[in-house]
Enzyme design. Structure first.
Site: not given
Lengths: 606, 742
Positions: A68, A70, A72-73, A157, A178, A203, A414
């Site tokens: 996705h 975000h 951090d991904h 999410h 996530d 996660e 995660h």
């Protein structure tokens, strides 16, 4: 033994910088390529030098999958593809591909602006990177190459978030990214079919938490906004363009409608259109309610929420403003904050986490006097509130997903080590599967037992059922036949059919053995003695019961396929040689008889 | 006490028994700790006598990649440190006297190499690789002589799977002067490795050898053979019997291994990709130390590309197998196109130029070409067109070139209308590159202008995708160089078209909701201004004034930054033109007194309302803007106050303008908010009054401001050890917050 290897370069017993390497049946896949919000230095990106010690990344990795948008991904993706030099395929869903560059661009701007970094990826690199991305649809099986296929499942999410199934032959891994197992105001709940993967990588953010209903937090939020507006104050909600912002907008819009409130709500210029555009474009990714009502009323076309102009900030009276960026580190949200901070009637609500060094971080940690760009002291008198609206599965949700997918092994990423440990035990107890939680840089190896489907010929099946008892549904049954491996398929047929199909002649393989016996008599007499001995044994030994021993006219003896002949020894007249032979089917009996004969013949069996 | 602590932390029984040792970060910290100690001899002795070295040996096989790698590095460091600080006389090849600690490590290496465990062998090979890479002292040769035979045996033994590590080891050794200048057995070993290792493993070694200037000729030939064999096989498979000369001498090498790899589905693509990547690496070297058979290489490359798109299906058994495997293989297509692009820079390929363009055009035209492959095709085509242009100048091959250009523009037209934004964008980028390099060519301009491409490009200014709009802006900006701004262009005269285009770009600058197109517009304006395309000074003044009026309200700081750059160029051009400062490019130095010029340029700047923009920018909430504005103001001050005759701030007195200036200085000192900055005229600061502005320039402490802007950075702080700790510190210990990061 076939194995699946998993090495997290990020998100192993940690949150942030998600990057997990998976080796499955000779294919190497990278799952997510994120950055760590907590670091300003080299550590913000995964250390890609560990992926392969020799050779190019493009040759080593078969593909990269992004779950996705975000950061951090996906925050390290342009760095990985344009600066480290990965030139292979990248997969993500359509909404992720559309929204990802906006967040990456935002991240780049902050880094270059606030931190003055020059050796960072550029806008052009973000674009070039996005051009390499192959967008996928939900539930569409995408063939990466002839053997490797991937498939996306809905993860909740955020808009476009997906879980991915990676499959090579009959081995498979599911990576959740996530996810959220309960629907929220604008998105649905994660779903996966009973795909029984060899490994589920999930996660575990809320590994030990059973979250209270989101309603509570929503009520709290509305109450705070309402109170401020009632007393004539202004509410600032710093948000990122897409994601949580839309959820909160829907929430306020419905509340305003219900309570018949008049105070204006504004959303940063430019972003309403953009957000609206994406939500309209990807309406199928939202929850059922929004989809259903979309025809009559687009939930993202708000009646009460209007586009914001910077001049509005000076207007008297109450108002609510959603402004970007979310951490009050620059731009419009910071400008408005500076204007409103001095009035105790006003309020700022931070709906998410703020990185150290940002104004958002400072006010959340209680600073009341801020040095703005080193020259001016800004006194913060307005109220500061923090509200968590993140959408991850809680412990219950994680267990529910495992129940749904029925994996053979589970691997946690995660999350925090201590909490993972707790969840790991719970999973192992409840589902009786192995659960792993590697740290960053640690490789977990999972041995798989790939079941290989084989077609069985009808003839053989009929014959086998005719011989044996009627088949039972849940009991495994042993079958004998000839396995033909041809044109990438496996078939079990009767030996005769196999010979016919393959055009081969049958050869019989016999085991042979010589047994020396002290017996000066003629050969046929020895044979007779052997016959009598065996006959006698059939009656006395349980092993030989039901076997018929025959003495053939040529002097040889048979027991099933076992053939025994007596011959003279070429040198020693007093010794006879027994030639024993048998087919592989009678291996056990043949060995038994040989050992019996080796003990010698009893006296008086002539 | 310290000693005890050291024993507890780094001694034999120290950390291993503790439960915290299970945490990889503890082990990693331990290695780091030892590493930082290893600069002192007592620490070295403590490590060796206290059993610490055994712990490091164990850590080489640590489950954490990070720890294992750090342990390997540490051993290299300890070995080097031990030898270099503990030996008194140079180590001889015979009965050498290693220091005790080095002795332990060397014995460990030798034992591991002799062991039957593949992982132990791998660890030692890795260790040796990094040792030979980092240390070029003569004693490394002594060490090598002790293990040479063992290493040699790995080349022929098939039981141990350490091929790529061997290649890596030899590669690192070849770069060390100790070995590449040696008379010993090293080069024969390299030759043997190149022969014995699988082509994929030998590739990196071969390139490494070829990059060296000092490697022996026969080794270079062997290395080149490794790289060219797959290409040779392709060439042979493509045409049986061979039509052209091959890449390799008939006598060199046996092709059966490579042929069998190429005819296998699982290895064909990866062998080709890796070979092509190595070739590209070799070609990208600034000064290639070798001469490649370029023409044959090109033939082989075009054959690969034709196998991939199904245009070549030879009858030979190998050819038909390869063509079946390679059809639609994007990976190979991408790698081959990269090499093709690199080869365009070699100026010796004119004989095959025609067939190269045939293949490129086929790729451009085919609907099966994927987006990423198309992008690479564009890149290769632009390079080959540039090289064609250079060639045709001397060769009068323009007829061929014209035809090619016509075809290229025809296919470009199609791609500009593609439903995929990636394709539209890459097409626009391709067009921009072509104009950049070929705009001086009459034939190119004619072909372009007679096609539909310019019209389609302008229409893409309204593309729904912002990336495409931005690329269209850039392309239109470059197109203007050959239409409106080229003196001999047929379109030059068309003033209304030109104004339309400028107006359209202005509109994008003021209304486009996305940053990319706006940024593209400002960069194009900067380019135009730099090249003096915006017309006479008066036109330019209005143009700049209009642009900054738009730009100063922009939410994107990079657009505002572009605005400042535009202002900077405008200022220096104006000053040059009016002869205020001695411009290095000014044709004649002006004879008019400088005070008149000063006045004139000041008036120009005030009319264009530059000062308002500059002073506002000083208070911008984005730091780079403030810094840039300050730099510009500083340089303007230098122009207007060439000697240090700055005004005394007291001089301005109590007049209304004096009060205004005092206010301005106060505001700037406080770093007030941009939105609190008064609209022009209020508080008595008239940014359009030259007199006021010259005083402001002379009195405001820009140097101090400059220092402050550079110093203040409340955003760079010490990195937190963990994001979670950071969150905890921020929002307290409510459990839910701990994980609410994203």
């Amino acid at each position: 033994m076939p194995e699946i290897k998993v090495t997290p370069l990020g998100a192993g017993q940690d949150v942030g910088r998600s990057c997990i390497l998976v080796s499955i049946a000779g294919k190497n896949v990278m799952l997510d390529c994120g950055m760590h919000m907590g670091y300003n230095d080299d550590r913000r990106f995964p250390d890609f030098s560990y992926i392969t010690q020799n050779g190019r990344l493009t040759d080593f990795l078969d593909c990269v999958i992004i779950s996705h948008f975000h950061l951090d991904h996906c925050g390290a993706l342009p760095y990985f593809s344009e600066m480290v030099g990965y030139d292979g395929p990248i997969y993500m869903t359509h909404p992720t591909k559309a929204i990802c560059p906006i967040l990456l661009e935002d991240y780049r701007k902050i880094t270059v602006d606030k931190k003055g970094e020059t050796n960072f990826f550029t806008s052009q690199m973000i674009k070039d990177c996005m051009k390499k991305v192959v967008a996928v649809h939900l539930h569409q099986t995408v063939q990466v190459d002839e053997e490797l296929e991937i498939k996306a499942y809905y993860a909740g999410h955020v808009l476009g978030a997906a879980m991915f199934q990676i499959k090579v032959g009959c081995e498979s891994v599911v990576y959740t990214g996530d996810y959220n197992m309960t629907p929220d105001r604008h998105l649905g709940a994660a779903w996966i079919d009973k795909c029984r993967p060899d490994l589920l990588i999930t996660e575990s953010t809320y590994a030990t938490t059973i979250r209270d209903s989101k309603r509570c937090r929503e009520r709290d939020f509305l109450k705070k906004v309402h109170e401020t507006v009632e007393r004539g104050g202004k509410v600032l909600i710093p948000v990122f363009a897409l994601g949580r912002a839309q959820e909160l907008c829907i929430l306020l819009e419905t509340f305003w409608e219900r309570m018949n409130l008049k105070a204006p709500i504004y959303f940063s210029t430019g972003l309403t259109e953009k957000a609206n555009h994406y939500y309209k474009l990807f309406i199928t990714w939202t929850n059922q309610k929004i989809r259903k009502t979309f025809v009559q009323r687009n939930m993202f076309e708000f009646k009460h929420i209007k586009a914001f102009d910077r001049a509005f900030a000076d207007n008297p009276g109450p108002m609510v403003v959603f402004a970007t960026p979310g951490m009050l580190h620059a731009g419009q949200s910071l400008q408005i904050f500076r204007k409103w901070a001095g009035n105790e009637k006003n309020m700022v609500i931070m709906p998410g986490y703020c990185v150290q060094g940002t104004v958002g971080h400072k006010i959340l940690s209680g600073q009341r006097k801020l040095e703005m760009e080193g020259r001016q002291i800004l006194e913060v008198k307005m109220q500061v509130e923090y509200m968590s609206f993140s959408a991850h599965a809680d412990a219950k949700g994680i267990m529910q997903l495992i129940r749904q997918a029925e994996p053979r092994n589970v691997l946690l990423v995660h999350g925090e080590a201590k909490k993972m440990e707790f969840l790991k035990q719970k999973i192992e107890q409840e589902f009786h599967v192995n659960c792993y939680m590697p740290a960053n840089g640690e490789t977990t190896t999972i041995f798989t037992n790939p079941s290989i489907p084989v077609d069985i010929s009808l003839g053989l099946l009929k014959r086998e059922t005719a011989i044996g008892l009627s088949p039972e549904v849940k009991k495994p049954k042993l079958m004998h036949g000839t396995l033909i491996m041809k044109d990438n398929s496996f078939r079990l047929v009767s030996p005769e059919q196999a010979l016919k199909e393959l055009g081969l002649a049958e050869h019989q393989l016999r085991f042979t053995c010589r047994v020396h016996i002290q017996d000066p008599r003629k050969e046929h007499e020895t044979a007779l003695r052997v016959y009598n001995h065996l006959k006698g044994q059939v009656h006395s030994l349980l092993v030989l019961k039901d076997y018929s021993v025959q003495h053939l006219p040529d002097g040889s003896i048979t027991v099933e396929s076992i053939l025994i002949q007596a011959t003279a020894h070429s040198e020693d007249q007093g010794t006879k040689v027994l030639l024993v032979s048998w087919t592989y089917q009678d291996e056990e009996l043949g060995s038994f008889l040989t050992s019996l004969l080796k003990k010698g013949l009893p006296q008086g069996t002539s | 006490q310290e000693g005890k602590l050291l024993v507890r932390l780094f001694g034999r029984d120290g950390p291993l028994s503790s439960t915290v040792w299970e945490d990889a970060s503890v082990r990693s910290g331990w290695v780091e700790g030892v590493h930082s100690m290893m600069h002192h001899l007592p620490a070295l002795h403590f490590l060796c006598n206290g059993g610490g070295i055994d712990v490091i040996f164990t850590l080489q096989g640590d489950p954490s990649l990070f720890v294992a790698s750090a342990a390997g590095q540490l051993l290299v460091h300890v070995l080097t440190f031990s030898v270099e600080s503990e030996t008194t006389k140079p180590l001889g090849t015979k009965d050498c006297d290693w220091p005790a600690c080095a002795q332990m490590i060397i014995k460990h290496i030798e034992d591991s190499l002799r062991s039957s465990s593949a992982s132990h062998i791998q660890q030692s090979l890795k260790l040796l690789s990094s040792l030979f890479r980092s240390c070029h002292a003569t004693w490394t040769e002594v060490l090598w002589l002790g293990i040479e035979k063992q290493i040699e045996s790995f080349l022929t033994e098939e039981t141990v799977q350490v091929q790529h590590m061997l290649a890596n080891l030899l590669l690192n050794m070849s770069w060390s002067p100790v070995f590449h200048e040696s008379e010993g057995n090293f080069w024969p070993l390299v030759t043997s490795a190149l022969e014995h290792l699988a082509p994929v493993q030998a590739g990196p070694l071969a390139v490494g050898i070829l990059r060296l200037y000092k490697s022996p000729q026969d080794v270079r030939i062997q290395a080149l053979t490794v790289l060219l064999q797959p290409m040779e096989c392709i060439l042979r498979a493509a045409s049986q019997p061979p039509e052209y000369a091959g890449l390799l001498d008939e006598s060199v090498g046996d092709l059966t291994t490579v042929e069998s790899l190429l005819s296998s589905k699982s290895s064909c693509a990866s062998l080709l990709c890796q070979t092509l990547a190595r070739l590209e690496e070799l070609l990208s070297l600034m000064r290639s130390p070798i001469d490649l058979p370029y023409t044959s290489l090109l033939r082989s490359l075009t054959a690969i590309l034709q196998f991939c798109n199904g245009f070549l299906r030879p009858a030979s058994p190998l050819g038909s197998t390869i063509s079946r495997i390679l059809i639609n293989c994007f990976r190979v297509q991408r790698s081959a196109l990269d090499v093709l692009a690199a080869l365009a820079e070699q100026k010796c390929c004119d004989t095959v130029m025609g067939s190269v363009f045939d293949v490129l055009l086929a790729y451009l035209e085919s609907p099966n070409t994927s987006c990423t492959v198309l992008k690479k095709t564009f890149q290769a085509t632009s390079k080959w067109l540039v090289s064609l242009q250079e060639l045709s100048c001397s060769n009068s091959q323009w007829q061929q070139a014209e035809k090619i250009l016509e075809d290229v523009f025809l296919v470009l037209q199609k791609h500009l209308c593609s439903p995929s934004w990636e394709v539209r964008d890459s097409s626009l980028e391709f067009l921009t590159t072509l104009i950049k390099y070929l705009r001086d060519q009459d034939e190119f301009r004619q072909s372009l202008l007679s096609s539909e491409v310019p019209r389609l490009t302008e229409s893409l200014l309204e593309d729904p995708e912002s990336y495409v709009r931005a690329s269209a802006v850039t392309a239109v900006g470059y197109l203007a160089f050959i239409t409106y701004f080229a003196p001999e262009s047929p379109v030059t005269g068309n003033q209304s078209n030109k104004e339309n285009t400028v107006a359209k770009l202005q509109e994008i600058l003021s209304t486009d909701p996305e940053g990319f197109p706006r940024r593209a517009v400002i960069s194009i304006f900067i380019k135009w201004l730099r090249q003096g395309c915006t017309g006479q000074l008066e036109d330019t003044e209005q143009f700049v004034s209009r642009v900054i009026q738009t730009v100063q309200r922009d939410l994107d700081w990079e657009v505002r930054l572009g605005g400042l750059e535009l202002v900077e160029i405008f200022c220096s051009q104006t000053i040059c033109q009016l002869g205020l400062r001695k411009c290095p490019y000014a044709p004649v130095s002006s004879a008019v007194p400088s005070s008149i010029h000063q006045n004139e340029s000041l008036q120009v700047f005030c009319r264009a309302n530059l000062f308002s923009f500059l002073y506002r920018s000083l208070c911008d909430c984005d730091k780079p803007i403030g810094q840039r504005a300050c730099d510009i103001l500083l340089s303007l001050r230098c122009s207007f106050y060439p000697t240090s005759t700055l005004k005394d701030s007291q001089e301005t007195g109590d007049s209304p303008s004096g009060q205004g200036l005092a206010w301005l200085r106060r505001t700037l000192r406080q770093g007030s908010l941009a939105q609190n900055f008064p609209t022009d005229g209020s508080n008595g600061v008239d940014f359009q009054d030259p007199e006021n502005m010259i005083i402001a320039l002379g009195t405001i402490e820009f140097e101090d401001l400059h220092d402050e802007l550079n110093r203040c950075s409340d955003h760079v702080e010490k990195s937190p050890q963990s994001l979670l700790q950071d969150i905890l510190a921020t929002v307290g210990t409510v459990e839910e917050n701990e994980v609410d990061c994203y």
